[in-house]
Design a protein around this motif. Structure first.
Motif, PDB file in Angstrom:
ATOM      1  N   UNK A  89       0.817  -1.212   0.000  1.00  0.00           N
ATOM      2  CA  UNK A  89       0.000   0.000   0.000  1.00  0.00           C
ATOM      3  C   UNK A  89       0.845   1.254   0.000  1.00  0.00           C
ATOM      4  N   UNK A  90       1.978   1.201   0.638  1.00  0.00           N
ATOM      5  CA  UNK A  90       2.848   2.361   0.735  1.00  0.00           C
ATOM      6  C   UNK A  90       3.967   2.182  -0.270  1.00  0.00           C
ATOM      7  N   UNK A  91       4.027   3.084  -1.245  1.00  0.00           N
ATOM      8  CA  UNK A  91       5.098   2.961  -2.229  1.00  0.00           C
ATOM      9  C   UNK A  91       6.395   3.449  -1.594  1.00  0.00           C
ATOM     10  N   UNK A  92       7.412   2.664  -1.757  1.00  0.00           N
ATOM     11  CA  UNK A  92       8.702   3.026  -1.205  1.00  0.00           C
ATOM     12  C   UNK A  92       9.602   3.533  -2.314  1.00  0.00           C
ATOM     13  N   UNK A  93      10.443   4.473  -1.971  1.00  0.00           N
ATOM     14  CA  UNK A  93      11.375   5.051  -2.918  1.00  0.00           C
ATOM     15  C   UNK A  93      12.762   4.954  -2.299  1.00  0.00           C
ATOM     16  N   UNK A  94      13.689   4.525  -3.101  1.00  0.00           N
ATOM     17  CA  UNK A  94      15.058   4.448  -2.631  1.00  0.00           C
ATOM     18  C   UNK A  94      15.527   5.862  -2.269  1.00  0.00           C
ATOM     19  N   UNK A  95      16.253   5.996  -1.180  1.00  0.00           N
ATOM     20  CA  UNK A  95      16.686   7.308  -0.704  1.00  0.00           C
ATOM     21  C   UNK A  95      17.540   8.010  -1.747  1.00  0.00           C
ATOM     22  N   UNK A  96      18.398   7.273  -2.437  1.00  0.00           N
ATOM     23  CA  UNK A  96      19.250   7.885  -3.464  1.00  0.00           C
ATOM     24  C   UNK A  96      18.410   8.462  -4.595  1.00  0.00           C
ATOM     25  N   UNK A  97      17.361   7.730  -5.011  1.00  0.00           N
ATOM     26  CA  UNK A  97      16.476   8.238  -6.047  1.00  0.00           C
ATOM     27  C   UNK A  97      15.766   9.498  -5.575  1.00  0.00           C
ATOM     28  N   UNK A  98      15.318   9.479  -4.335  1.00  0.00           N
ATOM     29  CA  UNK A  98      14.608  10.620  -3.790  1.00  0.00           C
ATOM     30  C   UNK A  98      15.540  11.829  -3.699  1.00  0.00           C
ATOM     31  N   UNK A  99      16.777  11.586  -3.309  1.00  0.00           N
ATOM     32  CA  UNK A  99      17.753  12.660  -3.214  1.00  0.00           C
ATOM     33  C   UNK A  99      17.968  13.296  -4.588  1.00  0.00           C
ATOM     34  N   UNK A 100      18.041  12.454  -5.641  1.00  0.00           N
ATOM     35  CA  UNK A 100      18.201  12.966  -6.997  1.00  0.00           C
ATOM     36  C   UNK A 100      16.978  13.767  -7.416  1.00  0.00           C
ATOM     37  N   UNK A 101      15.770  13.275  -7.081  1.00  0.00           N
ATOM     38  CA  UNK A 101      14.549  14.000  -7.410  1.00  0.00           C
ATOM     39  C   UNK A 101      14.509  15.349  -6.713  1.00  0.00           C
ATOM     40  N   UNK A 102      14.890  15.373  -5.450  1.00  0.00           N
ATOM     41  CA  UNK A 102      14.891  16.626  -4.697  1.00  0.00           C
ATOM     42  C   UNK A 102      15.882  17.595  -5.315  1.00  0.00           C
ATOM     43  N   UNK A 103      17.057  17.078  -5.692  1.00  0.00           N
ATOM     44  CA  UNK A 103      18.065  17.935  -6.317  1.00  0.00           C
ATOM     45  C   UNK A 103      17.550  18.457  -7.658  1.00  0.00           C
ATOM     46  N   UNK A 104      16.902  17.578  -8.457  1.00  0.00           N
ATOM     47  CA  UNK A 104      16.344  18.000  -9.740  1.00  0.00           C
ATOM     48  C   UNK A 104      15.251  19.036  -9.533  1.00  0.00           C
ATOM     49  N   UNK A 105      14.363  18.809  -8.558  1.00  0.00           N
ATOM     50  CA  UNK A 105      13.308  19.774  -8.264  1.00  0.00           C
ATOM     51  C   UNK A 105      13.901  21.102  -7.827  1.00  0.00           C
ATOM     52  N   UNK A 106      14.955  21.026  -7.017  1.00  0.00           N
ATOM     53  CA  UNK A 106      15.622  22.251  -6.566  1.00  0.00           C
ATOM     54  C   UNK A 106      16.222  23.020  -7.727  1.00  0.00           C
ATOM     55  N   UNK A 107      16.835  22.295  -8.665  1.00  0.00           N
ATOM     56  CA  UNK A 107      17.419  22.954  -9.839  1.00  0.00           C
ATOM     57  C   UNK A 107      16.320  23.571 -10.688  1.00  0.00           C
ATOM     58  N   UNK A 108      15.218  22.822 -10.893  1.00  0.00           N
ATOM     59  CA  UNK A 108      14.114  23.353 -11.679  1.00  0.00           C
ATOM     60  C   UNK A 108      13.513  24.585 -11.016  1.00  0.00           C
ATOM     61  N   UNK A 109      13.367  24.532  -9.696  1.00  0.00           N
ATOM     62  CA  UNK A 109      12.822  25.669  -8.975  1.00  0.00           C
ATOM     63  C   UNK A 109      13.747  26.871  -9.110  1.00  0.00           C
ATOM     64  N   UNK A 110      15.037  26.638  -8.986  1.00  0.00           N
ATOM     65  CA  UNK A 110      16.008  27.716  -9.132  1.00  0.00           C
ATOM     66  C   UNK A 110      15.940  28.309 -10.536  1.00  0.00           C
ATOM     67  N   UNK A 111      15.836  27.436 -11.553  1.00  0.00           N
ATOM     68  CA  UNK A 111      15.730  27.913 -12.925  1.00  0.00           C
ATOM     69  C   UNK A 111      14.462  28.735 -13.128  1.00  0.00           C
ATOM     70  N   UNK A 112      13.355  28.283 -12.540  1.00  0.00           N
ATOM     71  CA  UNK A 112      12.102  29.034 -12.659  1.00  0.00           C
ATOM     72  C   UNK A 112      12.201  30.401 -11.991  1.00  0.00           C
ATOM     73  N   UNK A 113      12.812  30.429 -10.826  1.00  0.00           N
ATOM     74  CA  UNK A 113      12.964  31.702 -10.114  1.00  0.00           C
ATOM     75  C   UNK A 113      13.845  32.650 -10.912  1.00  0.00           C
ATOM     76  N   UNK A 114      14.958  32.123 -11.453  1.00  0.00           N
ATOM     77  CA  UNK A 114      15.848  32.968 -12.250  1.00  0.00           C
ATOM     78  C   UNK A 114      15.154  33.455 -13.519  1.00  0.00           C
ATOM     79  N   UNK A 115      14.406  32.578 -14.172  1.00  0.00           N
ATOM     80  CA  UNK A 115      13.692  32.971 -15.383  1.00  0.00           C
ATOM     81  C   UNK A 115      12.645  34.038 -15.064  1.00  0.00           C
ATOM     82  N   UNK A 116      11.952  33.866 -13.943  1.00  0.00           N
ATOM     83  CA  UNK A 116      10.957  34.855 -13.538  1.00  0.00           C
ATOM     84  C   UNK A 116      11.623  36.195 -13.235  1.00  0.00           C
TER      85      UNK A 116
END
Length: 184
Positions: A89-116
């Motif tokens: 019932x609870x989907x598990x995500x490997x911590x390394x994958x999650x860390x990469x996703x967080x880093x990617x989201x952070x980069x995307x957020x930074x890019x959006x803020x800079x573009x704005x």
């Protein structure tokens, strides 16, 4: 030790060391047994600890009909199967994958803020341009018109619109300063 029953009787009478004996004799065999169901040693250890704590908390539940080892393994198996149900019932995500996703989201957020921020700065600079220059920039870059279409709207020649855009870029470089070169 008759399959742990005598130790368990001592434990029921208040001998805390007897429970330590039970844990020492049954914990690792239980982990090995549970690992066969869970295929995860850490989860098997967690479920084994949960099983031992259940045995400690629910002291009166064991009725001595089966051996203590059989009773403990039955509890462990039940808890392992429940663990597997919950894990589905609870989907598990490997911590390394999650860390990469967080880093990617952070980069995307930074890019959006800079573009704005860039967009805000450029729009502010465009508002400072004189009327014809501002209109030419708006039609060419924001309305995606070509020079001919812009010329018809502005009632100018194609060459005049081209010159207006050239002058607008020069003015924007001055308004934006050195930073403007990266925007234009």
């Amino acid at each position: 030790m008759d399959n742990g029953a005598s130790s368990y009787r001592r434990f029921l009478e208040g001998d805390e060391n007897a429970f330590d004996e039970i844990v020492d004799s049954l914990f690792y065999p239980l982990v090995f047994f549970l690992n066969g169901y869970l295929h995860d040693t850490f989860a098997a250890e967690d479920v084994a600890m949960d099983t031992m704590s259940d045995l400690f908390v629910n002291r009166k539940r064991y009725n001595f009909r089966a051996s203590l080892k059989t009773y403990v393994f039955m509890i462990g198996k039940s808890k392992a199967l429940n663990y597997l149900k919950r894990r589905k019932r609870i989907s598990t995500v490997d911590f390394c994958e999650m860390e990469e996703e967080i880093a990617d989201d952070g980069k995307r957020l930074e890019e959006l803020v800079l573009a704005d921020e860039r967009s805000r700065v450029v729009h502010s600079a465009i508002e400072k341009l004189p009327g014809d220059l501002q209109l030419a920039v708006h039609l060419i870059f924001f309305e995606n018109m070509n020079f001919e279409e812009s010329a018809k709207v502005m009632k100018k020649t194609k060459k005049q619109v081209y010159n207006l855009i050239y002058r607008a870029k020069q003015e924007l470089r001055i308004i934006l300063g050195e930073e403007g070169k990266s925007y234009l």
